[in-house]
Design a protein around this motif. Structure first.
Motif, short mmCIF file in Angstrom:
data_model
loop_
_atom_site.label_atom_id
_atom_site.label_comp_id
_atom_site.label_asym_id
_atom_site.label_seq_id
_atom_site.Cartn_x
_atom_site.Cartn_y
_atom_site.Cartn_z
N ALA A 70 0.83 -1.20 0.00
CA ALA A 70 0.00 0.00 0.00
C ALA A 70 0.87 1.25 0.00
CB ALA A 70 -0.93 -0.01 1.22
N ALA A 71 1.90 1.24 0.85
CA ALA A 71 2.78 2.41 0.95
C ALA A 71 3.51 2.63 -0.37
CB ALA A 71 3.78 2.21 2.09
N LYS A 72 3.94 1.54 -0.97
CA LYS A 72 4.67 1.63 -2.23
C LYS A 72 3.77 2.20 -3.33
CE LYS A 72 7.50 -1.33 -5.18
NZ LYS A 72 7.87 -2.73 -5.43
N ALA A 73 2.55 1.69 -3.39
CA ALA A 73 1.61 2.16 -4.41
C ALA A 73 1.31 3.64 -4.25
CB ALA A 73 0.32 1.34 -4.35
N LEU A 74 1.14 4.07 -3.01
CA LEU A 74 0.84 5.48 -2.77
C LEU A 74 2.03 6.36 -3.10
CD1 LEU A 74 -1.20 5.18 0.55
CD2 LEU A 74 -2.04 6.15 -1.60
N THR A 75 3.23 5.89 -2.75
CA THR A 75 4.43 6.67 -3.06
C THR A 75 4.60 6.80 -4.58
OG1 THR A 75 5.45 5.79 -1.06
CG2 THR A 75 6.91 6.89 -2.63
N GLU A 76 4.34 5.69 -5.28
CA GLU A 76 4.42 5.74 -6.74
C GLU A 76 3.40 6.72 -7.31
OE1 GLU A 76 3.85 1.63 -7.59
OE2 GLU A 76 5.98 1.13 -7.32
N LEU A 99 2.27 9.37 -5.81
CA LEU A 99 2.77 10.73 -5.52
C LEU A 99 3.89 11.10 -6.49
CD1 LEU A 99 2.87 10.73 -1.60
CD2 LEU A 99 1.30 12.00 -3.08
N LEU A 100 4.77 10.15 -6.77
CA LEU A 100 5.87 10.38 -7.72
C LEU A 100 5.31 10.77 -9.09
CD1 LEU A 100 8.36 7.48 -6.93
CD2 LEU A 100 9.04 9.82 -7.48
N ARG A 101 4.37 9.99 -9.57
CA ARG A 101 3.75 10.24 -10.87
C ARG A 101 3.06 11.59 -10.92
NH1 ARG A 101 1.39 5.31 -10.79
NH2 ARG A 101 -0.66 6.20 -10.40
N ARG A 102 2.25 11.85 -9.87
CA ARG A 102 1.45 13.07 -9.87
C ARG A 102 2.29 14.33 -9.70
NH1 ARG A 102 -2.25 10.75 -11.78
NH2 ARG A 102 -4.18 10.06 -10.79
N SER A 103 3.30 14.24 -8.83
CA SER A 103 4.07 15.44 -8.53
C SER A 103 5.29 15.57 -9.43
CB SER A 103 4.52 15.44 -7.07
OG SER A 103 5.51 14.44 -6.86
N ARG A 159 5.64 0.31 6.11
CA ARG A 159 5.20 1.44 5.29
C ARG A 159 6.38 2.30 4.86
NH1 ARG A 159 -0.39 2.83 8.70
NH2 ARG A 159 -1.16 0.69 8.54
N ARG A 160 7.37 2.42 5.74
CA ARG A 160 8.57 3.16 5.36
C ARG A 160 9.30 2.41 4.25
NH1 ARG A 160 13.14 3.66 9.68
NH2 ARG A 160 13.55 1.59 8.81
N GLU A 161 9.35 1.10 4.40
CA GLU A 161 10.03 0.27 3.41
C GLU A 161 9.34 0.38 2.04
OE1 GLU A 161 12.79 -0.92 4.08
OE2 GLU A 161 13.18 -2.21 2.33
N GLY A 162 8.02 0.46 2.05
CA GLY A 162 7.28 0.63 0.81
C GLY A 162 7.66 1.94 0.13
N LEU A 211 10.86 4.69 -4.12
CA LEU A 211 11.88 5.66 -4.51
C LEU A 211 12.99 4.98 -5.30
CD1 LEU A 211 12.66 8.28 -1.71
CD2 LEU A 211 11.00 8.34 -3.56
N LYS A 212 13.52 3.89 -4.73
CA LYS A 212 14.64 3.19 -5.36
C LYS A 212 14.28 2.71 -6.75
CE LYS A 212 17.31 1.76 -1.32
NZ LYS A 212 17.56 0.68 -0.35
N GLU A 213 13.09 2.16 -6.88
CA GLU A 213 12.69 1.66 -8.20
C GLU A 213 12.53 2.78 -9.21
OE1 GLU A 213 9.42 -1.08 -8.00
OE2 GLU A 213 10.48 -2.35 -6.55
N ALA A 214 12.37 4.00 -8.70
CA ALA A 214 12.30 5.16 -9.60
C ALA A 214 13.69 5.74 -9.81
CB ALA A 214 11.35 6.20 -9.04
#
Lengths: 349, 349
Positions: B169-175, B177-181, B201-204, B209-212
């Motif tokens: 869930a955390a990973k999906a939300l971070t992704e 945010l990355l896409r949108r911002s 959640r921090r790990e997600g 981030l790393k995958e980006a």
DNA sequence: GAAAGAAGTGAAACCGATTTCATATCTGTT
DNA sequence: AACAGATATGAAATCGGTTTCACTTCTTTC
């Protein structure tokens, strides 16, 4: 050769007594503060430390007819107010060594009676009842219980109650709306069968109107359920008919739904239309326009109910007792009008 | 002449047997579906109906070593997620005739161990443990319990667990945010000792981030408590240092505090700065700017945990079982940027 | 028609504690 | 020295059920 207990088996009082070299009566006295010489006390203490022995609650309960358990019947847990009450109850009871048995009726009143009966037979020492509506069946079951009962959030003659000044809070909020808007507030509430959230809050609204020389009008008073969506629907209907200068809602959830309806009708909440609710929910503190509400001391009511229960369990005091808790008006932007706020919408408590 | 029981006294099996004209063994068989002729069954039924007799749970438990009670240990009730989990548990257990014993640790981890021990000795049939952090003491007490244990919201090897895909869930939300911002999101989370809400959640966030191709930076990651106010403070500090294009918060409460801080800093949430949380709280649905969040199936996790417990109590299946529940991303205005919404901020569910 | 099994029965043992009771040993008072 | 009262002790009864066991009766099965 010492007998090693099998894994999973629990030691009993006879075995512990043998281990400590005393009689089982002495062990019982150890756990119940009876006459006991310091030497035996020490010997038992050592044996208890070594084995982790603890007396069986079932056996103890069978003999003493006390379970140290208090039952709590409630309509649903996933409601902020209920959760706060139960939280308060559990803190006080746990502190005094009582355990809390939960019965969640999931909003089905027939289950309330069912659970009260379960508690009657399952041997709890007392029951705390978070009632919403009160039927003759409730009365019958409560009559048949020979253990202490405390009712929370509702006031009923002849029972021990801890409740809120719903009428006063509703009246104060209605007066505030009258003052701020200078016009007749409309009302959205819940069924009067719920004497606290339904009847008392409506009555507070009605009294405030009457004291301002206004007669309550049926078409300005609408019946809703407890959900946000229902408040939304009722407000929408209300706005289609009249265009009230303010709306008093019996709960925060209803008020939040109502605010949404106002916004969608192109009205600015806090300016074009004022809205107030009851309950001071976490939601009402973070809405687009902060919701004016009455804080009810839910957690405190749980604590007071638990205290009262403890008194009853100690057989202290005769007759029944009623505790009425006050309220606190928290004015936020939803009722500002053109005035200065008493309290702004801040995230601070 | 029939003996009239005193008021308040409860009838026992011997008296009921006498009343029905059978042996107490027969009465016991009546309540436990043993061999019993239809005639006796009818006679006992009539006597039970007439007297309202129900067997004593204490006596029954003493002999059978089963209490039909399940203990639930939880950090606090007045939290939306916990309340939803316990709600789910209670529905399933009540349905199967089990009672629910509540232990509220009021966020004090030492109490968790204490209550687990209380449950061990007080004879519950099983324990459901809503864990937050997990110490060696926890492990020790859990090892020493010879009754089934189910852990909710955390995953631990060797235990029966029902938990959420916090990392996913955390990973999906971070992704999102990355896409949108189009820029590096900052992070506000809670202690990693909480392996679900803290570590996972921090790990997600870190993985996304790393995958980006981005390296996580310590100064963009802040530690907060669970309260709105703490999220507010951390966001304020964050905004003073950098000016992140978006903030991923480990919980909705933190996110709501953060949105408030953004607003006060003159930033428009959902445009100048994007914010997301986790938990899909009721609050996040009614904020000024609707909060994008991940819905976690709390109630379902409670129900699943209860189902698993029932299986264990029936001694079904060997070894331990882990159930991981998914999540659902709910995008609201707080992450819109210049895009079209997936889901608008509506009060509909 | 004998043997085996299922259905039905109640007396007695049992679960693990507390409480009663009979008894013994210390104090402090007259 | 006699007595009252508090302290200390353990055997046995008790709480209210379930389970075991020995025994009877009724069906099947070969």
């Amino acid at each position: 050769m010492p007998c090693i207990r099998q894994k999973g088996a629990t030691m009993n009082i006879t075995e512990l007594a043998a281990l400590a070299g005393v009689s089982k009566t002495a062990v019982s006295r150890y756990f119940n503060n009876g006459y006991l010489s310091p030497e035996k006390r020490a010997a038992i203490e050592a044996a208890v430390q070594a084995t982790g022995y603890a007396p069986s609650e079932a056996a103890r309960g069978l003999r003493t007819r006390r379970t140290r358990q208090v039952g709590v019947v409630m309509p649903r847990l996933s409601s902020e107010s209920t959760a706060r009450v139960v939280d308060g109850i559990s803190l006080v009871l746990a502190d005094k060594g009582y355990r809390l048995l939960l019965a969640n009726t999931a909003n089905r009143p027939e289950r309330e009676v069912e659970y009260l009966d379960t508690f009657r037979t399952s041997g709890v020492d007392g029951v705390i009842f978070l009632a919403s509506i009160f039927t003759p069946e409730h009365r019958a079951v409560l009559k048949s219980m020979h253990i202490p009962v405390v009712i929370v959030a509702q006031q009923y003659e002849g029972y021990n109650c801890v409740y809120h000044d719903d009428l006063g809070a509703a009246k104060a909020l209605t007066e505030l709306l009258l003052r701020r808007s200078g016009s007749r507030p409309a009302y959205i509430g819940v069924t009067a069968r719920d004497r606290a959230a339904g009847w008392a809050r409506r009555e507070g609204y009605v009294q405030a109107l009457k004291e301002a020389g206004l007669a309550p009008r049926a078409d300005e008073m609408r019946l809703s359920g407890f959900h946000m969506e229902e408040g939304y629907e009722q407000a929408k209907a209300l706005l289609a008919d009249h265009r009230p200068g303010s709306i008093f809602c019996a709960t925060d959830s209803i008020a939040i739904g109502a605010m949404q309806a106002c916004r969608e009708a192109g009205l600015q909440v806090g300016k074009d239309v004022l809205v107030a609710g009851v309950g001071d929910s976490a939601m009402g503190r973070v809405t687009a326009v902060g919701l004016t509400s009455a804080h009810l001391h839910y957690k405190t009511s749980g604590q007071e109910a638990a205290q009262l229960m403890l008194k009853l369990l100690r057989r202290q005091g005769a007759g029944t007792r009623s505790i009425c808790l006050g309220y606190e008006i928290l004015e936020r932007e939803s009722t500002l009008g053109n005035m200065k706020p008493y309290e702004t919408n801040s995230i601070a408590p």
